[in-house]
Motif scaffolding. Structure first.
Motif, PDB file in Angstrom:
ATOM      1  N   ARG A 147       4.296   5.708   3.346  1.00  0.00           N
ATOM      2  CA  ARG A 147       4.983   5.497   2.061  1.00  0.00           C
ATOM      3  C   ARG A 147       4.033   5.814   0.904  1.00  0.00           C
ATOM      4  O   ARG A 147       2.801   5.816   1.054  1.00  0.00           O
ATOM      5  N   SER A 148       4.650   5.999  -0.219  1.00  0.00           N
ATOM      6  CA  SER A 148       3.835   6.214  -1.426  1.00  0.00           C
ATOM      7  C   SER A 148       3.204   4.897  -1.871  1.00  0.00           C
ATOM      8  O   SER A 148       3.771   3.812  -1.651  1.00  0.00           O
ATOM      9  N   PRO A 149       2.002   4.966  -2.488  1.00  0.00           N
ATOM     10  CA  PRO A 149       1.348   3.714  -2.967  1.00  0.00           C
ATOM     11  C   PRO A 149       2.236   2.999  -3.987  1.00  0.00           C
ATOM     12  O   PRO A 149       2.906   3.624  -4.806  1.00  0.00           O
ATOM     13  N   ILE A 150       2.220   1.686  -3.863  1.00  0.00           N
ATOM     14  CA  ILE A 150       2.979   0.845  -4.794  1.00  0.00           C
ATOM     15  C   ILE A 150       1.978   0.157  -5.744  1.00  0.00           C
ATOM     16  O   ILE A 150       1.018  -0.492  -5.301  1.00  0.00           O
ATOM     17  N   GLU A 151       2.192   0.301  -7.058  1.00  0.00           N
ATOM     18  CA  GLU A 151       1.313  -0.314  -8.057  1.00  0.00           C
ATOM     19  C   GLU A 151       2.064  -1.421  -8.788  1.00  0.00           C
ATOM     20  O   GLU A 151       3.208  -1.250  -9.178  1.00  0.00           O
ATOM     21  N   ILE A 152       1.374  -2.519  -8.952  1.00  0.00           N
ATOM     22  CA  ILE A 152       1.917  -3.672  -9.686  1.00  0.00           C
ATOM     23  C   ILE A 152       1.003  -3.928 -10.880  1.00  0.00           C
ATOM     24  O   ILE A 152      -0.215  -4.109 -10.725  1.00  0.00           O
ATOM     25  N   GLY A 153       1.568  -4.023 -12.076  1.00  0.00           N
ATOM     26  CA  GLY A 153       0.790  -4.271 -13.267  1.00  0.00           C
ATOM     27  C   GLY A 153       0.092  -3.042 -13.779  1.00  0.00           C
ATOM     28  O   GLY A 153       0.240  -1.942 -13.231  1.00  0.00           O
ATOM     29  N   LYS A 154      -0.641  -3.218 -14.860  1.00  0.00           N
ATOM     30  CA  LYS A 154      -1.341  -2.115 -15.501  1.00  0.00           C
ATOM     31  C   LYS A 154      -2.796  -2.100 -15.044  1.00  0.00           C
ATOM     32  O   LYS A 154      -3.487  -3.123 -15.057  1.00  0.00           O
ATOM     33  N   ARG A 155      -3.213  -0.930 -14.650  1.00  0.00           N
ATOM     34  CA  ARG A 155      -4.577  -0.803 -14.115  1.00  0.00           C
ATOM     35  C   ARG A 155      -5.596  -0.986 -15.256  1.00  0.00           C
ATOM     36  O   ARG A 155      -5.482  -0.347 -16.304  1.00  0.00           O
ATOM     37  N   PRO A 156      -6.578  -1.900 -15.079  1.00  0.00           N
ATOM     38  CA  PRO A 156      -7.570  -2.124 -16.146  1.00  0.00           C
ATOM     39  C   PRO A 156      -8.546  -0.979 -16.247  1.00  0.00           C
ATOM     40  O   PRO A 156      -8.766  -0.247 -15.281  1.00  0.00           O
ATOM     41  N   THR A 157      -9.126  -0.844 -17.447  1.00  0.00           N
ATOM     42  CA  THR A 157     -10.137   0.187 -17.682  1.00  0.00           C
ATOM     43  C   THR A 157     -11.499  -0.471 -17.865  1.00  0.00           C
ATOM     44  O   THR A 157     -11.620  -1.672 -18.146  1.00  0.00           O
ATOM     45  N   GLY A 158     -12.501   0.306 -17.765  1.00  0.00           N
ATOM     46  CA  GLY A 158     -13.849  -0.215 -17.937  1.00  0.00           C
ATOM     47  C   GLY A 158     -14.309  -0.957 -16.700  1.00  0.00           C
ATOM     48  O   GLY A 158     -13.886  -0.675 -15.560  1.00  0.00           O
ATOM     49  N   SER A 159     -15.185  -1.889 -16.932  1.00  0.00           N
ATOM     50  CA  SER A 159     -15.750  -2.677 -15.820  1.00  0.00           C
ATOM     51  C   SER A 159     -14.681  -3.599 -15.265  1.00  0.00           C
ATOM     52  O   SER A 159     -13.964  -4.277 -16.019  1.00  0.00           O
ATOM     53  N   VAL A 160     -14.560  -3.599 -13.925  1.00  0.00           N
ATOM     54  CA  VAL A 160     -13.547  -4.408 -13.284  1.00  0.00           C
ATOM     55  C   VAL A 160     -14.157  -5.197 -12.134  1.00  0.00           C
ATOM     56  O   VAL A 160     -15.245  -4.883 -11.633  1.00  0.00           O
ATOM     57  N   ILE A 161     -13.382  -6.228 -11.729  1.00  0.00           N
ATOM     58  CA  ILE A 161     -13.690  -7.008 -10.534  1.00  0.00           C
ATOM     59  C   ILE A 161     -12.594  -6.664  -9.525  1.00  0.00           C
ATOM     60  O   ILE A 161     -11.404  -6.853  -9.809  1.00  0.00           O
ATOM     61  N   SER A 162     -12.955  -6.137  -8.389  1.00  0.00           N
ATOM     62  CA  SER A 162     -11.957  -5.698  -7.432  1.00  0.00           C
ATOM     63  C   SER A 162     -12.168  -6.359  -6.085  1.00  0.00           C
ATOM     64  O   SER A 162     -13.285  -6.786  -5.756  1.00  0.00           O
ATOM     65  N   ALA A 163     -11.068  -6.417  -5.330  1.00  0.00           N
ATOM     66  CA  ALA A 163     -11.094  -6.970  -3.981  1.00  0.00           C
ATOM     67  C   ALA A 163     -10.087  -6.210  -3.121  1.00  0.00           C
ATOM     68  O   ALA A 163      -9.008  -5.831  -3.607  1.00  0.00           O
ATOM     69  N   SER A 164     -10.407  -5.964  -1.844  1.00  0.00           N
ATOM     70  CA  SER A 164      -9.522  -5.230  -0.933  1.00  0.00           C
ATOM     71  C   SER A 164      -9.243  -6.067   0.303  1.00  0.00           C
ATOM     72  O   SER A 164     -10.106  -6.861   0.736  1.00  0.00           O
ATOM     73  N   ALA A 165      -8.049  -5.891   0.839  1.00  0.00           N
ATOM     74  CA  ALA A 165      -7.662  -6.620   2.052  1.00  0.00           C
ATOM     75  C   ALA A 165      -6.752  -5.729   2.893  1.00  0.00           C
ATOM     76  O   ALA A 165      -6.006  -4.896   2.355  1.00  0.00           O
ATOM     77  N   GLU A 166      -6.798  -5.848   4.233  1.00  0.00           N
ATOM     78  CA  GLU A 166      -5.973  -5.089   5.139  1.00  0.00           C
ATOM     79  C   GLU A 166      -5.018  -6.023   5.855  1.00  0.00           C
ATOM     80  O   GLU A 166      -5.411  -7.079   6.335  1.00  0.00           O
ATOM     81  N   GLY A 167      -3.743  -5.616   5.923  1.00  0.00           N
ATOM     82  CA  GLY A 167      -2.739  -6.426   6.601  1.00  0.00           C
ATOM     83  C   GLY A 167      -2.612  -6.073   8.059  1.00  0.00           C
ATOM     84  O   GLY A 167      -3.175  -5.082   8.548  1.00  0.00           O
ATOM     85  N   GLU A 168      -1.822  -6.821   8.773  1.00  0.00           N
ATOM     86  CA  GLU A 168      -1.621  -6.597  10.203  1.00  0.00           C
ATOM     87  C   GLU A 168      -0.783  -5.344  10.469  1.00  0.00           C
ATOM     88  O   GLU A 168      -0.788  -4.786  11.576  1.00  0.00           O
ATOM     89  N   GLN A 169      -0.057  -4.892   9.456  1.00  0.00           N
ATOM     90  CA  GLN A 169       0.784  -3.697   9.570  1.00  0.00           C
ATOM     91  C   GLN A 169       0.065  -2.471   9.017  1.00  0.00           C
ATOM     92  O   GLN A 169       0.724  -1.505   8.595  1.00  0.00           O
ATOM     93  N   ASN A 170      -1.278  -2.503   9.090  1.00  0.00           N
ATOM     94  CA  ASN A 170      -2.123  -1.400   8.591  1.00  0.00           C
ATOM     95  C   ASN A 170      -1.938  -1.148   7.099  1.00  0.00           C
ATOM     96  O   ASN A 170      -2.100  -0.022   6.603  1.00  0.00           O
ATOM     97  N   THR A 171      -1.536  -2.171   6.408  1.00  0.00           N
ATOM     98  CA  THR A 171      -1.418  -2.048   4.948  1.00  0.00           C
ATOM     99  C   THR A 171      -2.774  -2.290   4.315  1.00  0.00           C
ATOM    100  O   THR A 171      -3.612  -3.041   4.813  1.00  0.00           O
TER     101      THR A 171
END
Length: 421
Positions: free
Chosen positions: A83-107
């Motif tokens: 599927r195409s990537p789904i974006e929620i909210g407005k992507r911040p610019t500049g310095s950011v704090i990010s976190a990634s997680a993987e689901g059981e359905q390879n998400t």
């Protein structure tokens, strides 16, 4: 001194604030940053769990539903295989704090948040720390000023006390400041002031006593010397010179006695002496003054008595009583000697109005006088009498009767050695 105390206290407080403030800022910044990162990580995991549960249940996955169900306030990107990537909210610019997680359905879930929120939180914490530090500085200055005044004011007061002592004002101030060390200094200064006051009082008393006691003998000596200058008879000159020498010896004895009493009134030089000789000498010395005043002085009573005392001191006591009768009394002055128990008594009385009722109990106090006189004579006479173990009393006020009590010396039968009763 105040400025030094304030500066030193302020310097200590500033050092403490600098050390602990910097440490607190570092710790608070790290804590806020860690808390923001943990929040983003937690939201990524939660979002992955929601997406997996919807995929397993065959439910649709779109930005609106996910945003409503997950209540997301940050930017999130959801990647679902095929599927195409789904974006929620407005992507911040500049310095950011990010976190990634993987689901059981390879998400794959990525959550991002702008670092400006962390910066604002850190700035808010720094502002609070700065306000607390400022309050600490103000409180430290206030306490330093109070402590400086508490220490500097007593020191200034003690300096003024020391200056007063140096300028001749020995009055103790009896002020205490609640600081043990300063109170100790105040105690020492007050004790010094009292000692200086006693010394000055003793010196002034000695000067007054000497002036009063030497006045009459010097006058008599001056009269003797005038008689010597006015006569050409060698026998008269010899007789008057002999009397003058005797008076000089008495003056020396008076001065020595005054100095002894001023150093220690308890020191006596009592000896056994012939009381008749002292009484006779005083009568001969005062008769010319009484004749000049048109009055008489007589002697009666017990003769041949020996008493214990200092002849010069007893003579001064009698001289004070006789002079007192001459100045304040009237008529004939009678000097009577008698015995009472183991004491020899010499009474001096006159025919004057006597001692006023209000002065009877205070007649021997210094500066107390029925007329415009110094009020020193009777006080000195009492001190001289008591120095050798005797006493001087006012037996009667109308007519006045003053009595000198001395220890009497008697002779045992068959023994020429005198004994003191």
């Amino acid at each position: 001194m105040r400025r030094r105390l304030i500066n030193s206290t302020l310097a200590v407080v500033l050092v403490v604030i600098a050390v602990f403030g910097v440490s607190l800022v570092l710790v608070e910044t790290r804590t806020i940053s860690s808390s923001a990162q943990e929040s983003v990580d937690s939201e990524a995991l939660r979002l992955a769990s929601i997406v997996d549960s919807r995929l397993v249940g065959g439910e649709p996955v779109n930005p609106g539903i996910i945003a409503q169900q997950a209540d997301i306030t940050r930017y999130a990107e959801i990647r679902i295989p095929g599927r195409s990537p789904i974006e929620i909210g407005k992507r911040p610019t500049g310095s950011v704090i990010s976190a990634s997680a993987e689901g059981e359905q390879n998400t794959e879930i990525t959550v991002e948040e702008s670092s400006s929120a962390v910066t604002r939180e850190v700035a808010r914490s720094l502002l609070i720390i700065a306000a607390v530090a400022l309050l600490a500085v103000v409180a430290a200055v206030a306490l330093a000023v109070r402590q400086a005044n508490r220490l500097a004011s007593p020191l200034t007061d003690l300096a003024e006390t020391a200056e007063r002592l140096g300028s001749g004002d020995p009055r103790p101030r009896h002020r205490r400041y609640g600081v043990p060390e300063l109170d100790r200094v105040a105690d020492v200064l007050d004790a010094s002031a009292e000692r200086i006051a006693r010394m000055l009082t003793a010196e002034r008393r000695l000067a007054a006593d000497a002036s009063h006691q030497l006045r009459t003998p010097l006058t008599a000596l001056s009269m003797r010397l005038e008689e010597i200058t006015l006569t050409d008879d060698p026998e008269t000159v010899k007789e008057e010179a002999s009397i003058a020498l005797t008076q000089v010896e008495r003056l020396t004895d008076v001065v020595q006695r005054l100095l002894t009493n001023s150093r220690d009134p308890r020191i006596g030089s009592a000896v056994a002496f012939d009381l008749d000789e002292v009484v006779k000498q005083q009568l001969e010395e005062w008769r010319p003054a009484y004749r000049s005043a048109g009055r008489a002085i007589v002697h009666s009573g017990r003769r041949g008595m020996r008493a214990v005392g200092t002849p010069g001191a007893v003579a001064q006591v009698l001289a004070a009583l006789i002079e007192n009768s001459l100045m304040h009394g009237g008529g004939t002055v009678a000097v009577r000697t008698r015995v009472t128990g183991n004491q020899a008594v010499v009474e001096v009385t006159d025919e004057g109005p006597g001692v006023p009722a209000d002065l009877g109990a205070r007649i021997f106090e210094r500066t107390i006088s029925g007329r415009n006189s110094t009020g020193i004579g009777l006080a000195v006479a009492r001190d001289l009498a008591e120095a050798d173990g005797g006493r001087l009393e006012l037996l009667q006020q109308h007519p006045p009767v003053f009595a000198v009590f001395l220890s009497r010396v008697a002779r045992r039968r068959g023994d020429d050695k005198p004994t003191v009763r």
